[in-house]
Design a protein around this motif. Structure first.
Motif, PDB file in Angstrom:
ATOM      1  N   GLY A 298     -37.242 -11.060 -30.024  1.00  0.00           N
ATOM      2  CA  GLY A 298     -37.171 -12.489 -29.725  1.00  0.00           C
ATOM      3  C   GLY A 298     -36.524 -13.278 -30.853  1.00  0.00           C
ATOM      4  N   ALA A 299     -36.866 -12.883 -32.095  1.00  0.00           N
ATOM      5  CA  ALA A 299     -36.255 -13.554 -33.250  1.00  0.00           C
ATOM      6  C   ALA A 299     -34.756 -13.323 -33.276  1.00  0.00           C
ATOM      7  N   ARG A 300     -34.345 -12.072 -33.046  1.00  0.00           N
ATOM      8  CA  ARG A 300     -32.907 -11.780 -33.054  1.00  0.00           C
ATOM      9  C   ARG A 300     -32.195 -12.474 -31.898  1.00  0.00           C
ATOM     10  N   ALA A 301     -32.851 -12.557 -30.742  1.00  0.00           N
ATOM     11  CA  ALA A 301     -32.254 -13.270 -29.613  1.00  0.00           C
ATOM     12  C   ALA A 301     -32.100 -14.748 -29.934  1.00  0.00           C
ATOM     13  N   GLY A 302     -33.131 -15.329 -30.569  1.00  0.00           N
ATOM     14  CA  GLY A 302     -33.054 -16.739 -30.954  1.00  0.00           C
ATOM     15  C   GLY A 302     -31.940 -17.000 -31.950  1.00  0.00           C
TER      16      GLY A 302
ATOM     17  N   ALA B 266     -14.412 -19.538 -29.754  1.00  0.00           N
ATOM     18  CA  ALA B 266     -14.736 -18.600 -28.685  1.00  0.00           C
ATOM     19  C   ALA B 266     -15.478 -17.374 -29.221  1.00  0.00           C
ATOM     20  N   VAL B 267     -15.088 -16.894 -30.391  1.00  0.00           N
ATOM     21  CA  VAL B 267     -15.760 -15.754 -31.020  1.00  0.00           C
ATOM     22  C   VAL B 267     -17.219 -16.101 -31.315  1.00  0.00           C
ATOM     23  N   VAL B 268     -17.459 -17.299 -31.816  1.00  0.00           N
ATOM     24  CA  VAL B 268     -18.832 -17.725 -32.126  1.00  0.00           C
ATOM     25  C   VAL B 268     -19.665 -17.807 -30.849  1.00  0.00           C
ATOM     26  N   ILE B 269     -19.081 -18.349 -29.788  1.00  0.00           N
ATOM     27  CA  ILE B 269     -19.796 -18.455 -28.510  1.00  0.00           C
ATOM     28  C   ILE B 269     -20.136 -17.072 -27.962  1.00  0.00           C
ATOM     29  N   ASN B 270     -19.320 -16.089 -28.251  1.00  0.00           N
ATOM     30  CA  ASN B 270     -19.552 -14.722 -27.768  1.00  0.00           C
ATOM     31  C   ASN B 270     -20.860 -14.116 -28.267  1.00  0.00           C
ATOM     32  N   THR B 271     -21.396 -14.630 -29.378  1.00  0.00           N
ATOM     33  CA  THR B 271     -22.467 -13.947 -30.109  1.00  0.00           C
ATOM     34  C   THR B 271     -23.657 -13.565 -29.230  1.00  0.00           C
ATOM     35  N   PHE B 272     -24.215 -14.518 -28.504  1.00  0.00           N
ATOM     36  CA  PHE B 272     -25.412 -14.227 -27.712  1.00  0.00           C
ATOM     37  C   PHE B 272     -25.111 -13.230 -26.608  1.00  0.00           C
ATOM     38  N   PHE B 273     -23.933 -13.312 -26.017  1.00  0.00           N
ATOM     39  CA  PHE B 273     -23.612 -12.427 -24.896  1.00  0.00           C
ATOM     40  C   PHE B 273     -23.389 -10.995 -25.370  1.00  0.00           C
ATOM     41  N   GLY B 274     -22.899 -10.845 -26.606  1.00  0.00           N
ATOM     42  CA  GLY B 274     -22.832  -9.516 -27.192  1.00  0.00           C
ATOM     43  C   GLY B 274     -24.219  -8.973 -27.479  1.00  0.00           C
ATOM     44  N   PHE B 275     -25.145  -9.858 -27.860  1.00  0.00           N
ATOM     45  CA  PHE B 275     -26.521  -9.436 -28.135  1.00  0.00           C
ATOM     46  C   PHE B 275     -27.209  -8.954 -26.869  1.00  0.00           C
ATOM     47  N   VAL B 276     -26.940  -9.605 -25.745  1.00  0.00           N
ATOM     48  CA  VAL B 276     -27.579  -9.227 -24.480  1.00  0.00           C
ATOM     49  C   VAL B 276     -27.357  -7.748 -24.187  1.00  0.00           C
ATOM     50  N   GLN B 277     -26.143  -7.273 -24.441  1.00  0.00           N
ATOM     51  CA  GLN B 277     -25.853  -5.853 -24.210  1.00  0.00           C
ATOM     52  C   GLN B 277     -26.776  -4.969 -25.040  1.00  0.00           C
TER      53      GLN B 277
ATOM     54  N   CYS C 264     -21.718 -15.990 -42.394  1.00  0.00           N
ATOM     55  CA  CYS C 264     -22.406 -17.213 -42.843  1.00  0.00           C
ATOM     56  C   CYS C 264     -23.390 -17.711 -41.782  1.00  0.00           C
ATOM     57  N   LEU C 265     -22.974 -17.730 -40.525  1.00  0.00           N
ATOM     58  CA  LEU C 265     -23.869 -18.190 -39.465  1.00  0.00           C
ATOM     59  C   LEU C 265     -25.073 -17.269 -39.308  1.00  0.00           C
ATOM     60  N   LYS C 266     -24.828 -15.948 -39.366  1.00  0.00           N
ATOM     61  CA  LYS C 266     -25.946 -15.009 -39.263  1.00  0.00           C
ATOM     62  C   LYS C 266     -26.912 -15.192 -40.415  1.00  0.00           C
ATOM     63  N   ALA C 267     -26.383 -15.308 -41.626  1.00  0.00           N
ATOM     64  CA  ALA C 267     -27.244 -15.466 -42.797  1.00  0.00           C
ATOM     65  C   ALA C 267     -28.080 -16.738 -42.693  1.00  0.00           C
ATOM     66  N   VAL C 268     -27.463 -17.835 -42.298  1.00  0.00           N
ATOM     67  CA  VAL C 268     -28.174 -19.115 -42.202  1.00  0.00           C
ATOM     68  C   VAL C 268     -29.312 -19.025 -41.192  1.00  0.00           C
ATOM     69  N   PHE C 269     -29.030 -18.479 -40.020  1.00  0.00           N
ATOM     70  CA  PHE C 269     -30.057 -18.490 -38.979  1.00  0.00           C
ATOM     71  C   PHE C 269     -31.094 -17.377 -39.176  1.00  0.00           C
ATOM     72  N   ILE C 270     -30.751 -16.315 -39.876  1.00  0.00           N
ATOM     73  CA  ILE C 270     -31.783 -15.337 -40.262  1.00  0.00           C
ATOM     74  C   ILE C 270     -32.750 -15.999 -41.232  1.00  0.00           C
ATOM     75  N   LEU C 271     -32.222 -16.766 -42.187  1.00  0.00           N
ATOM     76  CA  LEU C 271     -33.080 -17.480 -43.124  1.00  0.00           C
ATOM     77  C   LEU C 271     -33.956 -18.508 -42.401  1.00  0.00           C
ATOM     78  N   VAL C 272     -33.392 -19.174 -41.399  1.00  0.00           N
ATOM     79  CA  VAL C 272     -34.176 -20.124 -40.607  1.00  0.00           C
ATOM     80  C   VAL C 272     -35.314 -19.402 -39.885  1.00  0.00           C
TER      81      VAL C 272
ATOM     82  N   GLY D 178     -42.446  -5.526 -31.715  1.00  0.00           N
ATOM     83  CA  GLY D 178     -41.123  -5.290 -31.145  1.00  0.00           C
ATOM     84  C   GLY D 178     -40.595  -6.516 -30.429  1.00  0.00           C
ATOM     85  N   LEU D 179     -41.441  -7.122 -29.580  1.00  0.00           N
ATOM     86  CA  LEU D 179     -40.999  -8.313 -28.847  1.00  0.00           C
ATOM     87  C   LEU D 179     -40.811  -9.502 -29.785  1.00  0.00           C
ATOM     88  N   MET D 180     -41.654  -9.593 -30.820  1.00  0.00           N
ATOM     89  CA  MET D 180     -41.478 -10.672 -31.795  1.00  0.00           C
ATOM     90  C   MET D 180     -40.133 -10.545 -32.507  1.00  0.00           C
ATOM     91  N   TYR D 181     -39.794  -9.324 -32.898  1.00  0.00           N
ATOM     92  CA  TYR D 181     -38.537  -9.121 -33.628  1.00  0.00           C
ATOM     93  C   TYR D 181     -37.332  -9.310 -32.713  1.00  0.00           C
TER      94      TYR D 181
END
Length: 329
Positions: free
Chosen positions: A129-133, A94-105, A313-321, A124-127
């Motif tokens: 968008g990357a963080r949203a992705g 549930a904590v992992v699923i929360n991630t995008f909804f916390g970002f929306v705020q 770990c998840l943030k690091a992996v997907f930032i690298l992606v 700005g929109l590129m960055y």
């Protein structure tokens, strides 16, 4: 350098009080929702998230609350775990699923009004968008994990039902009092941990010059020297290194530093890669300064460590992606 007492009063205490208030609001709302039977009503809107992940519908309330307050959303999840509606595995998913909804705020409170004007519309929109992705991908991992790891799980929804002796209806005052008592009881277990951990972290950060002395003792007089080979590997010019270093301490200052370089020194892609590298490196400071005190305060050291490890770990992996994606363009 401030004294230890000054650090505790000026840095740790305000942060602890602020987070305690927000946690109290989240837990209080959860308890009121339980007392008035609103959890089930609100959860209907979140069932499209909870059902694929095999989570109880009540979790949808906490997930949606994250779009308003991440701290309040975490407070709700902590309450659900405390009441044994969720076990550790389900809570972690549930904590992992929360991630995008916390970002929306943060889109409306930070990225939109602060970063986009600093970086310009294109970068700005590129960055953003990357963080949203990145956040959406992490939430997707949570949904996939739930669909695979929570299959066949059975939840005791009765764990959230308020106890009513002899099934007698209670007045509004009794419901509010019961919710308040449950909230205070939960805060008594959380706030002391928050105070202790935040105090230790802020005192350690105040005396962080000892860390730099440690770098010097092993022959690294300039921390930026560690990052130069990484920047070179990504094809970034040397001007990107100071930006990454500044982002290590303050992401907003990193954006301010990179903005004048866009176009002349850095291409838009290189600027975004530089900021993403800064966010990747800053995971260390962010974990020490914010994640450890907050997560330990919410969950305790044992489960809080699990939450931190999974999140980082998840943030690091997907930032690298994301970096690889921009690098390949």
């Amino acid at each position: 350098m401030q004294s230890v007492l000054s650090v505790l009063l000026n840095e740790a205490l305000p942060r602890v009080l602020t987070i305690a208030v927000l946690i109290g609001a989240g837990v209080g709302l959860a308890n009121l929702a339980v007392e008035y039977g609103l959890v089930t009503v609100i959860a209907r809107a979140g069932r499209y998230l909870t059902e694929p992940a095999n989570l109880p519908p009540e979790v949808g309330t906490a997930v949606l609350t994250n779009t308003v307050s991440v701290t309040a959303g975490y407070g709700m999840l902590a309450e659900f775990r405390e009441e044994a509606l969720l076990d550790d595995r389900a809570t972690l998913i549930a904590v992992v699923i929360n991630t995008f909804f916390g970002f929306v705020q943060h889109i409306f409170t930070y990225y939109g009004p602060v970063l986009v004007p600093i970086l310009g519309v294109q970068v700005g929109l590129m960055y953003v968008g990357a963080r949203a992705g990145i956040s959406l991908a992490i939430t997707g991992v949570g949904l996939l994990a739930g669909s695979l790891l929570l299959r066949g799980y059975e939840y005791d929804s009765g764990a959230l039902e308020p106890e009513t002796p002899d099934d007698e209806p209670r007045t509004n005052r009794e419901k509010v009092r019961s919710a308040g008592e449950s909230t205070l009881e939960r805060l008594r277990s959380i706030v002391p941990r928050l105070a202790v951990v935040y105090s230790l972290v802020f005192v350690a950060l105040e005396y962080s010059d000892r860390i730099l002395a440690g770098f010097a003792s092993v022959g690294v007089d300039e921390p930026g020297a560690v990052l130069e080979p990484i920047a070179g590997l990504l094809g970034l010019p040397g001007a990107a290194v100071p930006v990454i270093l500044v982002s290590l301490v303050d992401p907003t200052t990193g954006a301010i530093t990179v903005a004048p370089l866009i176009g002349d020194v850095l291409t838009p892609n290189e600027a975004v890669i530089t900021l993403l590298m800064g966010s990747l490196v800053s995971l260390t400071i962010g974990t020490v300064k914010r994640s450890i005190p907050f997560q330990f305060g919410i969950w305790g050291a044992e489960f809080g460590t699990k939450v931190i490890v999974v999140n980082v770990c998840l943030k690091a992996v997907f930032i690298l992606v994301a970096i690889a994606g921009f690098f390949a363009v």
